[in-house]
Design a protein around this motif. Sequence first.
Motif, PDB file in Angstrom:
ATOM      1  N   UNK A 189       0.874  -1.260  -0.180  1.00 14.38           N
ATOM      2  CA  UNK A 189       0.142   0.114   0.017  1.00 14.38           C
ATOM      3  C   UNK A 189       0.986   1.115   0.017  1.00 14.38           C
ATOM      4  N   UNK A 190       0.718   1.998  -1.138  1.00 13.11           N
ATOM      5  CA  UNK A 190       1.732   3.310  -1.073  1.00 13.11           C
ATOM      6  C   UNK A 190       0.798   4.426  -1.059  1.00 13.11           C
ATOM      7  N   UNK A 191       1.185   5.556  -0.189  1.00 16.33           N
ATOM      8  CA  UNK A 191       0.079   6.983  -0.246  1.00 16.33           C
ATOM      9  C   UNK A 191       1.061   7.884  -0.718  1.00 16.33           C
ATOM     10  N   UNK A 192       0.246   8.489  -1.564  1.00 19.55           N
ATOM     11  CA  UNK A 192       0.937   9.757  -2.152  1.00 19.55           C
ATOM     12  C   UNK A 192       0.388  11.054  -1.330  1.00 19.55           C
ATOM     13  N   UNK A 193       0.841  12.288  -1.518  1.00 18.26           N
ATOM     14  CA  UNK A 193       0.434  13.314  -0.719  1.00 18.26           C
ATOM     15  C   UNK A 193      -0.763  13.908  -1.484  1.00 18.26           C
TER      16      UNK A 193
END
Length: 505
Positions: A189-193
Amino acid sequence: MYGSSPSSIAANGNDSKKQRLDESPPSRVLHIRKLPNEVSETEVIALGLPFGKVTNILMLKGKNQAFLELGTEEAAITMVNYYTAVTPQVRNAPVYIQFSNHKELKTDSALNQRAQAVLQAVSAVQDGSSPSSDPGVLDLAPPPSPVLRIIIDNMFYPVTLDVLQQIFSKFGAVMKIITFTKNNQFQALLQFSDPVNAQQAKLSLDGQNIYNSCCTLRIDFSKLVNLNVKYNNDKSRDYTRPDLPAGDGESSKDHSLLGTPSGALASYSSGGGYSSSLSLSQGGGAISPLSAAAAAAAAAGRVALSGSGVSGVLLASNLNDEMVTPQSLFTLFGVYGDVQRVKILYNKKDSALIQLSDGNQAQLAMSHLNGQKVFGKVMRVTLSKHQTVALPREGLDDQLLTKDFSGSPLHRFKKPGSKNFQNIFPPSATLHLSNIREVIGEEDLRTLFSNSGGTVKAFKFFQDRRMALIQMSSVEEAIQALMELHNYDMGGNHHLKVSFSKSTI
């Protein structure tokens, strides 16, 4: 209107029409040839996206060609330089990219409307505005979340959290990453701004390969809109909170090598040598160059491999012929691949042939071991012209110079998805020890490693005391200790496992 320009330069070494590089001046317009029949505008635009803004496109479908205009000449030069070393592929077929004689594209024709609509949609995602193109052309509804769920298919080579950060930070600030295994598949799971960055990354990367012909990215939006990261370690990272603890038995990573600006593009090694760089592949050809230093750190020096036709046999030379044995070479090269056979040359005993499972493993071992000092001599490692190491006929190898290890139980990479894939590091003075017997203490291990001919500088048990770090006074001493003590019988059915560590004590 736009034909192929005779004085433009080919960007691919295997193209018969390659001309001298100084014949045509660079241009921000690139001419792309030999495209597959059903290729879409999005696929052509994807070739240019990693290098900067794509400002125009003209598809010549009858000729299987296209023109792509980038925002700057510099971006176009970077793209051509990169594809000089790595053949770009679309739908598993090589395509050819070269500078055009045209300095800009003029495309007001009604025939080019669809391409313009796709370009407008992609540009809107790049700029963060909402596209006004026909929604039937490209699925670009407002992004639901800044969090992407990433599944890696065909994971023949390890993909680490840092590798993902390097690839995805091309599209915006990566805030948090959590990696895990579910249904025997590596996922993240990868979160961008910003959700727009997540949408752009999904648009460009979904279906691409990280390494040639393997490690395929499958990307969807997550239902989560925020990730809760408790620890900064190999499995999870919150880049906004460097103060987080590493967690139990985990080591926090040194990020100093990974601070590449998200827009930085390093020129790819265009010579014949293998650059310690990571490639992002499109069906087998790399499309996204990363900063070589950062990628090398992220991938622990893994090389971007240019196809599977490379021999799996290495030639190691300048060995200490009095000390080296087939078994010691099996152990050392076995850190980077599954060694099948070793042959010390009969007439030149300071040289040996080492056969690994495939060309990828051979290149990995070569990139890490060439130039290392082993038993007092600087070892040279090159790819051999041999495809296999021949076994001698029975009774002819009286000096035991050749050994077949194909059935060895000590292969580290036999099991797909094995943890060993995540722990491939360059030779270092610090060694990671595992499978330590409960009754064995620090003094026992210090004595054992001192007896291998080195000086133990530091030692540290992990919490459960089944693993430890031990630091020798040099990389050479650590290499020697690993060759001697990996698989050392500690009694009680415990064989010591030794590998190079990324940590220091």
